[in-house]
Design an enzyme around this catalytic site. Structure first.
Site, PDB file in Angstrom:
ATOM      1  N   CYS A 236       5.545   9.519   1.161  1.00 61.35           N
ATOM      2  CA  CYS A 236       6.590   8.507   1.047  1.00 61.35           C
ATOM      3  C   CYS A 236       7.406   8.809  -0.205  1.00 61.35           C
ATOM      4  CB  CYS A 236       5.977   7.106   0.982  1.00 61.35           C
ATOM      5  SG  CYS A 236       7.250   5.834   0.781  1.00 61.35           S
ATOM      6  N   HIS A 263       7.708   9.514   5.154  1.00 59.46           N
ATOM      7  CA  HIS A 263       8.678   8.423   5.031  1.00 59.46           C
ATOM      8  C   HIS A 263       9.755   8.967   4.105  1.00 59.46           C
ATOM      9  CE1 HIS A 263       5.439   5.015   5.608  1.00 59.46           C
ATOM     10  NE2 HIS A 263       5.596   5.764   6.682  1.00 59.46           N
ATOM     11  N   HIS A 309      12.869   2.189   4.355  1.00 58.74           N
ATOM     12  CA  HIS A 309      13.673   0.997   4.066  1.00 58.74           C
ATOM     13  C   HIS A 309      15.161   1.276   4.185  1.00 58.74           C
ATOM     14  CE1 HIS A 309      10.137  -0.161   1.242  1.00 58.74           C
ATOM     15  NE2 HIS A 309       9.778  -0.010   2.503  1.00 58.74           N
ATOM     16  N   TYR A 322      13.858  -3.459   6.828  1.00 58.97           N
ATOM     17  CA  TYR A 322      13.598  -2.975   8.189  1.00 58.97           C
ATOM     18  C   TYR A 322      14.606  -3.474   9.226  1.00 58.97           C
ATOM     19  CZ  TYR A 322       9.381  -0.727   6.602  1.00 58.97           C
ATOM     20  OH  TYR A 322       8.505   0.119   5.972  1.00 58.97           O
TER      21      TYR A 322
HETATM   22  C1  DNO Z   1       6.570  -0.515   3.209  1.00 60.99           C
HETATM   23  C2  DNO Z   1       5.565   0.310   3.843  1.00 60.99           C
HETATM   24  C3  DNO Z   1       4.163  -0.050   3.394  1.00 60.99           C
HETATM   25  C4  DNO Z   1       3.177   0.743   4.230  1.00 60.99           C
HETATM   26  C5  DNO Z   1       1.746   0.502   3.873  1.00 60.99           C
HETATM   27  C6  DNO Z   1       0.865   1.487   4.574  1.00 60.99           C
HETATM   28  O1  DNO Z   1       7.654  -0.576   3.666  1.00 60.99           O
HETATM   29  O2  DNO Z   1       5.830   1.651   3.646  1.00 60.99           O
HETATM   30  O3  DNO Z   1       3.958  -1.398   3.570  1.00 60.99           O
HETATM   31  O4  DNO Z   1       3.328   0.406   5.577  1.00 60.99           O
HETATM   32  O5  DNO Z   1       1.551   0.583   2.531  1.00 60.99           O
HETATM   33  O6  DNO Z   1      -0.419   1.004   4.627  1.00 60.99           O
END
Ligand code: DNO
Length: 347
Positions: A236, A263, A309, A322
Site C-alpha cells: 500500500c 494498493h 482512496h 471509496y
Molecule cells: C483503508 C484500507 C484498510 C485495509 C485494512 C486491511 O482504506 O486500506 O482499511 O482494508 O487495513 O486489513
C-alpha cells in the site's frame, strides 16, 4: 496483473454494474461484513458475493479483509480458538476460488486520518492527516470520529484494550504475529491462498500503541518469520509512503516476489508527518507512480492491483475514500502505467 476494485457489498452506493464499466476491470475485492472478527464466515455468504460478482462479469478472487481480532493480536486466552476459525475461513474461501487475502495487524485502530473533507484548490475534498491534530485527540475522551475506527467500544473497553497493548509492547506484538503466521500460513498454502498483510497506516505508533508493519527491516522480519510465498504483502503505497524514509520504488523492487496485492495511490506530503490524499497521478502528489509500477513489472509482478482512496469530485458524497469517480480515474491511470511499463520492458 489483474485490476480490481473494492466493493463493500449490496449496501455500497458504488454498484457492480458501474464497477464493471471501468475499462480493463477484472474483479472485485470484498468481504463478509456481518460476522464479528474471530467468527466463521458462512459458505452461503461467501458464495453470494461470488455470484453477485459473476452476474456482473467480475471475479471474486481477493478478500479485504479477514479481520484479525484483538484477542489474537494480544495473545489472549481465546486467541487459539479464533486462529482456528481464521484457518477455517481460509479453507472456505479457497474452496470458493479466492486466491488472496488481505489483513492487518494494527492494534485497536485501522487507518487513521485527522480530517475527512479537506477542501483542495480544485474544489475536490479528500482525507488528510496531521500528526499534531491526532496527538491532541484523546481516544479515551471520545474525541475520535475517524474512518478506520470501530466506534462500537465503550470508553471502559477502550481504556482496557489500550492498557493491554501498552503492557504488551512492540516485541510482544511481534511474538503474537509470529504465533499467528505459523498457524495461518500453512492453512493458507493448503487452501491455495496467498496472504497479504496490509502495512500500518500511518506507519508509526500512535497513542502509545505499538505498530510494526512499517518499513523495510520490519517487512523483512515479517516475511522471514515464515519464509513461504504464501506469507506476503499488500503493497500500500499511500500507507508506507507517508514515512518519507520509505523509498517506494526501491521497496517495490525489493519485495516484488512477495507482493500479492498492490494498493497504488498517491499522497501529497505537506510537512512533517502531515499529508493529504490526492489524485493517483505522480504529478498530483509526492510519489513516482510510474517508477513504482515499472519496478513491479520489471520483477514480473503478477498479483492484484486496485486503485485506493479517491477524492470526492464532481459533487459525489460517498463512503470516505471509496467513492466511484476518482477511484475510476485512478484505475484507468494505473492501467495506463502498466501498459506503458509492460511495453517498455517487453513484458
Ligand atoms: C483503508 C484500507 C484498510 C485495509 C485494512 C486491511 O482504506 O486500506 O482499511 O482494508 O487495513 O486489513
Amino acid at each position: 496483473m489483474k485490476l480490481t476494485m473494492r466493493w463493500y457489498g449490496e449496501d455500497d452506493p458504488v454498484t457492480l454494474d458501474r464497477i464493471r464499466q471501468i475499462p480493463t476491470m477484472t474483479g472485485i475485492v470484498s468481504a463478509v461484513y456481518d460476522v464479528k472478527p474471530g467468527g466463521v464466515w458462512s459458505e452461503e455468504s461467501i458464495a453470494k458475493i461470488k455470484k453477485s460478482a459473476a452476474d456482473h462479469g467480475l471475479e471474486f478472487e481477493v478478500v479485504e479483509s479477514v479481520p484479525v481480532p484483538e484477542d489474537i493480536k494480544l495473545g489472549n486466552s481465546n486467541a487459539r480458538e479464533f486462529t482456528e476459525n481464521y484457518c477455517e475461513n481460509l479453507k472456505r474461501l479457497g474452496k470458493a476460488g479466492v486466491k488472496c487475502v488481505c489483513y492487518n495487524f494494527m492494534p485497536v485502530f485501522d487507518w487513521l486520518r485527522s480530517e475527512l473533507k479537506k477542501i483542495q484548490p480544485d474544489g475536490a475534498n479528500a482525507l488528510a492527516y496531521d500528526q499534531k491534530t491526532v496527538e491532541a485527540m484523546d481516544p479515551l475522551k471520545g474525541d475520535l470520529a475517524l474512518p478506520g475506527w470501530d466506534a462500537s467500544y465503550t470508553k471502559e473497553q477502550l481504556k482496557d484494550l489500550i492498557g493491554q497493548y501498552h503492557k504488551l509492547g512492540e516485541e510482544g506484538l511481534w511474538e503474537n504475529l509470529a504465533t499467528f503466521l505459523k498457524k495461518v500460513i500453512p492453512a493458507a498454502r493448503e487452501a491455495g491462498i496467498k496472504m497479504a498483510i496490509h502495512p500500518d497506516d500511518p506507519p508509526w505508533g500512535l497513542f502509545g500503541l505499538p505498530r510494526i508493519v512499517t518499513n523495510t527491516p520490519n517487512l523483512e522480519r515479517l516475511l522471514s518469520t515464515v519464509d513461504d510465498v504464501h506469507n506476503g504483502l499488500t503493497f500500500c503505497t499511500g500507507s508506507l509512503g507517508a514515512d518519507v524514509n520509505n523509498d517506494l520504488v526501491k521497496m517495490a523492487d525489493h519485495f516484488a516476489e512477495r507482493i500479492h496485492f498492490a494498493h497504488l495511490r498517491n499522497i501529497l506530503i505537506t510537512g512533517d508527518r502531515r499529508f493529504e490524499e490526492v489524485g493517483h497521478p505522480s504529478k498530483s502528489g509526492s510519489f513516482d507512480m510510474y517508477g513504482i509500477v515499472r519496478a513491479l513489472v520489471k520483477k514480473g509482478f503478477d498479483g492484484y492491483v486496485r486503485p485506493d482512496h479517491g477524492r470526492m469530485i464532481w459533487g459525489e458524497d460517498g463512503r470516505k475514500g471509496y467513492g466511484l469517480y476518482d477511484r475510476a480515474l485512478g484505475a484507468a491511470y494505473l492501467a495506463g502505467l502498466f501498459e506503458a511499463a509492460e511495453k517498455e520492458l517487453g513484458k
